[in-house]
Write an enzyme that holds these catalytic residues in place. Structure first.
Site, PDB file in Angstrom:
ATOM      1  N   LYS A 129      -3.971 -37.700  -9.773  1.00  0.00           N
ATOM      2  CA  LYS A 129      -5.228 -37.603  -9.295  1.00  0.00           C
ATOM      3  C   LYS A 129      -5.518 -37.978  -8.065  1.00  0.00           C
ATOM      4  CE  LYS A 129      -9.093 -36.447 -11.313  1.00  0.00           C
ATOM      5  NZ  LYS A 129      -9.647 -35.617 -12.489  1.00  0.00           N
ATOM      6  N   ASP A 169     -12.642 -31.885  -9.117  1.00  0.00           N
ATOM      7  CA  ASP A 169     -13.331 -32.978  -9.859  1.00  0.00           C
ATOM      8  C   ASP A 169     -14.583 -33.195  -9.450  1.00  0.00           C
ATOM      9  OD1 ASP A 169     -12.405 -35.062 -12.372  1.00  0.00           O
ATOM     10  OD2 ASP A 169     -13.554 -35.990 -10.766  1.00  0.00           O
TER      11      ASP A 169
HETATM   12  P1  NDP Z   1     -19.668 -32.232 -10.447  1.00  0.00           P
HETATM   13  O1  NDP Z   1     -19.526 -32.853  -9.142  1.00  0.00           O
HETATM   14  O2  NDP Z   1     -19.666 -30.824 -10.512  1.00  0.00           O
HETATM   15  O3  NDP Z   1     -20.934 -32.905 -11.286  1.00  0.00           O
HETATM   16  C1  NDP Z   1     -21.002 -34.153 -11.581  1.00  0.00           C
HETATM   17  C2  NDP Z   1     -22.236 -34.630 -12.330  1.00  0.00           C
HETATM   18  O4  NDP Z   1     -22.307 -35.755 -12.697  1.00  0.00           O
HETATM   19  C3  NDP Z   1     -23.583 -34.272 -11.191  1.00  0.00           C
HETATM   20  O5  NDP Z   1     -24.684 -33.923 -11.997  1.00  0.00           O
HETATM   21  C4  NDP Z   1     -23.567 -35.789 -10.731  1.00  0.00           C
HETATM   22  O6  NDP Z   1     -24.942 -36.241 -10.511  1.00  0.00           O
HETATM   23  C5  NDP Z   1     -23.246 -36.616 -12.293  1.00  0.00           C
HETATM   24  N1  NDP Z   1     -22.984 -37.899 -11.482  1.00  0.00           N
HETATM   25  C6  NDP Z   1     -21.722 -38.087 -10.724  1.00  0.00           C
HETATM   26  N2  NDP Z   1     -21.693 -39.407 -10.538  1.00  0.00           N
HETATM   27  C7  NDP Z   1     -22.555 -39.863 -11.270  1.00  0.00           C
HETATM   28  C8  NDP Z   1     -22.806 -41.095 -11.331  1.00  0.00           C
HETATM   29  N3  NDP Z   1     -22.147 -42.476 -10.633  1.00  0.00           N
HETATM   30  N4  NDP Z   1     -23.915 -41.752 -11.960  1.00  0.00           N
HETATM   31  C9  NDP Z   1     -24.663 -40.553 -12.726  1.00  0.00           C
HETATM   32  N5  NDP Z   1     -24.517 -39.389 -12.467  1.00  0.00           N
HETATM   33  C10 NDP Z   1     -23.510 -38.909 -11.831  1.00  0.00           C
HETATM   34  O7  NDP Z   1     -18.343 -32.798 -11.336  1.00  0.00           O
HETATM   35  P2  NDP Z   1     -17.693 -32.236 -12.816  1.00  0.00           P
HETATM   36  O8  NDP Z   1     -18.924 -31.499 -13.464  1.00  0.00           O
HETATM   37  O9  NDP Z   1     -16.291 -31.332 -12.340  1.00  0.00           O
HETATM   38  O10 NDP Z   1     -17.276 -33.605 -13.441  1.00  0.00           O
HETATM   39  C11 NDP Z   1     -17.999 -34.390 -14.294  1.00  0.00           C
HETATM   40  C12 NDP Z   1     -17.170 -35.145 -15.343  1.00  0.00           C
HETATM   41  O11 NDP Z   1     -16.070 -34.338 -15.827  1.00  0.00           O
HETATM   42  C13 NDP Z   1     -16.265 -36.141 -14.461  1.00  0.00           C
HETATM   43  O12 NDP Z   1     -15.843 -37.389 -15.213  1.00  0.00           O
HETATM   44  C14 NDP Z   1     -14.813 -35.364 -14.191  1.00  0.00           C
HETATM   45  O13 NDP Z   1     -13.731 -36.343 -13.907  1.00  0.00           O
HETATM   46  C15 NDP Z   1     -14.721 -34.670 -15.685  1.00  0.00           C
HETATM   47  N6  NDP Z   1     -13.980 -33.619 -15.689  1.00  0.00           N
HETATM   48  C16 NDP Z   1     -13.792 -32.469 -14.657  1.00  0.00           C
HETATM   49  C17 NDP Z   1     -13.234 -31.334 -15.133  1.00  0.00           C
HETATM   50  C18 NDP Z   1     -13.359 -30.122 -14.385  1.00  0.00           C
HETATM   51  O14 NDP Z   1     -12.588 -29.193 -14.607  1.00  0.00           O
HETATM   52  N7  NDP Z   1     -14.317 -30.274 -13.140  1.00  0.00           N
HETATM   53  C19 NDP Z   1     -12.133 -31.433 -16.067  1.00  0.00           C
HETATM   54  C20 NDP Z   1     -12.199 -32.400 -17.072  1.00  0.00           C
HETATM   55  C21 NDP Z   1     -12.955 -33.490 -16.726  1.00  0.00           C
HETATM   56  P3  NDP Z   1     -25.307 -36.445  -8.770  1.00  0.00           P
HETATM   57  O15 NDP Z   1     -25.577 -34.867  -8.118  1.00  0.00           O
HETATM   58  O16 NDP Z   1     -26.649 -36.999  -8.961  1.00  0.00           O
HETATM   59  O17 NDP Z   1     -24.053 -37.126  -8.428  1.00  0.00           O
HETATM   60  O1  2IT Z   2      -9.977 -34.436 -15.306  1.00  0.00           O
HETATM   61  C1  2IT Z   2      -9.588 -33.226 -15.145  1.00  0.00           C
HETATM   62  O2  2IT Z   2      -8.749 -32.758 -16.226  1.00  0.00           O
HETATM   63  C2  2IT Z   2      -9.902 -32.088 -14.064  1.00  0.00           C
HETATM   64  N1  2IT Z   2     -10.567 -32.864 -12.850  1.00  0.00           N
HETATM   65  C3  2IT Z   2      -9.154 -30.877 -13.995  1.00  0.00           C
HETATM   66  C4  2IT Z   2      -7.761 -31.078 -13.546  1.00  0.00           C
HETATM   67  C5  2IT Z   2      -6.988 -29.820 -13.187  1.00  0.00           C
HETATM   68  O3  2IT Z   2      -5.953 -30.007 -12.620  1.00  0.00           O
HETATM   69  O4  2IT Z   2      -7.601 -28.677 -13.519  1.00  0.00           O
END
Ligand code: NDP
Ligand code: 2IT
Length: 448
Positions: A129, A169
């Site tokens: 990461k 992420d």
């Molecule tokens: P984005 O940046 O697209 O979206 C993040 C969302 O979460 C936004 O709505 C944001 O709101 C909210 N958020 C972030 N930080 C906080 C906080 N401290 N308190 C409240 N709300 C918060 O990120 P992703 O959708 O990609 O990621 C979301 C989660 O999923 C993370 O935990 C990530 O690690 C996990 N994840 C992502 C993957 C991927 O493929 N993208 C794969 C697997 C897991 P705001 O705009 O107000 O910050």
């Molecule tokens: O938390 C996760 O699994 C991710 N943000 C996606 C990682 C990836 O390499 O696609």
């Protein structure tokens, strides 16, 4: 306590001592190794080879300065990270997070989780990461580009399609991946598509990667419900966040016949009783990059609750899809009291340990992040396959592969939990399946 449990507790105390102040990392380690006593009992060779001790120590940690100039010409300095945690099963693989809260402890917790998640996919990827304490909010496209270029100028020397393959992420989506790839290509003079995933499908990205984490999480919850003779059809759901994972979780739940009544961001909650309109969500978040409050301006029958807590909204299925520790014990109690029967973690470690215990004790089907959100990284591995063979698959075929992978992860976690004496406990099942796959490879490689 048996000597095996005592030994694991000692290892945990050692991790805390060696990594002071990194509370999220401690939490992630405790959550995994706290479930491994039955594995060490069955496979004493893992203890002999000190697999747990080795797995808790990253293979390599890179911390670097990221200087860049904002639109006024002022010099800004951020801190960049890449933790290459474990390469037993394949090249280091895992996302980059750009958020002001990023520090080594967050990157290490995410990298540690990624090891077991990636093993669960059954595909050849190690765990890593990275990220930076850069806040993309309010920055212009040009500022984001200059930041990404500076970040990659340092990181490029540590990457490669057979070495380390980052993706997105929080705060890193297709736009950032584009700027990062452009700079990597320029610095290396190589069109090495497989060095990053989550690319645009216009230049080497896999169809379905954008949708994959959310779709996969919905599939996983549907599988958990099927075991209980139910499905998502007709279920009232809430999905926290409104980013990449949340949007496509909403979309797939709705395709599977469920109704999502709420989503959120860090400022507040949107409640829409007749169901969140995913087209509006995409327009506001992906195209216009606005706050979720704007949803209530488009849909006058929706309500915006500034500072609200999404877990107060009654639902049968909860999908925490924003960030770590967003769902604590008190929220878990309220969800259970309101009739929640299933929780699928779209985010990484969104439920606190106490919250998870409450769900398990109440008999809620609880899908831990490393299993439920593995669809994103699994589809990244499918993107690597396509890049390696210079091929591009259709949306339908890729989604079929994703669906089959999620069904298989569910089956492996479910059966392993039962085999180790904790039927229905996906947390234990996921940890044991992920750990044993990595452990087998590490034993085979000797002391490295
Ligand atoms: P984005 O940046 O697209 O979206 C993040 C969302 O979460 C936004 O709505 C944001 O709101 C909210 N958020 C972030 N930080 C906080 C906080 N401290 N308190 C409240 N709300 C918060 O990120 P992703 O959708 O990609 O990621 C979301 C989660 O999923 C993370 O935990 C990530 O690690 C996990 N994840 C992502 C993957 C991927 O493929 N993208 C794969 C697997 C897991 P705001 O705009 O107000 O910050
Ligand atoms: O938390 C996760 O699994 C991710 N943000 C996606 C990682 C990836 O390499 O696609």
């Amino acid at each position: 306590m048996s000597s095996i449990e005592e030994k694991i507790e000692q290892i945990y105390q050692q991790v805390v001592r060696r990594n002071p102040g990194e509370s999220e990392f401690h939490q992630a380690v405790n959550e995994v190794i706290g479930t491994l006593a039955p594995v060490l009992r069955k496979y004493p060779q893992y203890a002999e080879h000190k697999i747990i001790e080795r797995i808790c120590e990253p293979e390599r940690q890179i911390i670097f300065r990221v200087p860049w100039q904002d639109d006024r010409g002022e010099v800004q300095i951020n801190r960049g990270f890449r933790v290459q945690f474990n390469s037993a099963l394949g090249p280091y693989k895992g996302g980059l997070r750009f958020h002001p809260s990023v520090y080594l402890g967050i990157v290490k917790f995410l990298g540690f989780e990624q090891i077991f998640k990636n093993a669960l996919t059954g595909l050849p990827i190690g765990g890593a990461k990275g990220g930076a304490d850069f806040d993309p909010k309010g920055k212009s496209d040009d500022e984001v580009m200059r930041f990404c270029q500076s970040f990659m100028t340092e990181l490029h020397r540590h990457l490669g399609e057979y070495t380390d393959v980052p993706a997105g992420d929080i705060g890193v989506g297709a736009r950032e991946i584009g700027y990062l790839f452009g700079q990597y290509k320029r610095m290396t003079n190589r069109y090495e598509s497989g060095v990053l995933t989550g690319k645009s499908p216009h230049w080497g990205g896999a169809l379905v990667r954008r949708e994959a984490t959310g779709y996969g999480a919905a599939y996983f919850v549907d599988e958990m419900l099927k075991v209980r003779g139910e499905s998502l059809e007709g279920k009232v759901c809430v999905v926290s966040g409104s980013g990449n994972v949340a949007i496509y979780t909403v979309e797939k739940i709705e395709q599977l016949g469920g109704k999502v009544v709420a989503c959120s961001d860090s400022d507040g909650v949107i409640y829409h009783e007749r169901g969140i309109d995913v087209a509006t969500l995409k327009q506001l978040k992906e195209v216009e990059r606005r706050r979720i409050s704007a949803y209530a301006d488009v849909h006058r029958d929706a309500r915006y609750i500034p500072g609200g807590c999404i877990w107060d909204i009654p639902c049968q299925v909860a999908m925490p899809s924003a960030t770590q520790n967003e769902l604590d014990a008190s929220a878990a109690r309220r969800l259970v009291a309101n009739g929640c029967v299933a929780v699928g973690e779209g985010a990484n470690m969104p439920t606190t340990p106490e919250g998870a215990r409450i769900f398990l004790e109440a008999g809620v089907a609880f899908g831990p992040g490393k299993a439920a959100n593995a669809g994103g990284v699994a589809t990244s591995a499918l993107e690597m396959q396509q890049n390696a063979s210079r091929d591009a698959w259709t949306f339908e075929y890729t989604e079929q592969r994703l669906h089959a992978i999620m069904t298989e992860i569910h089956r492996a976690c479910y059966e392993t939990a039962a085999e180790f004496g904790s039927p229905g406990n996906y947390l234990i099942g996921a940890n044991i399946v992920g750990f044993t796959r990595v452990a087998e490879a590490m034993v085979a490689f000797g002391v490295v």
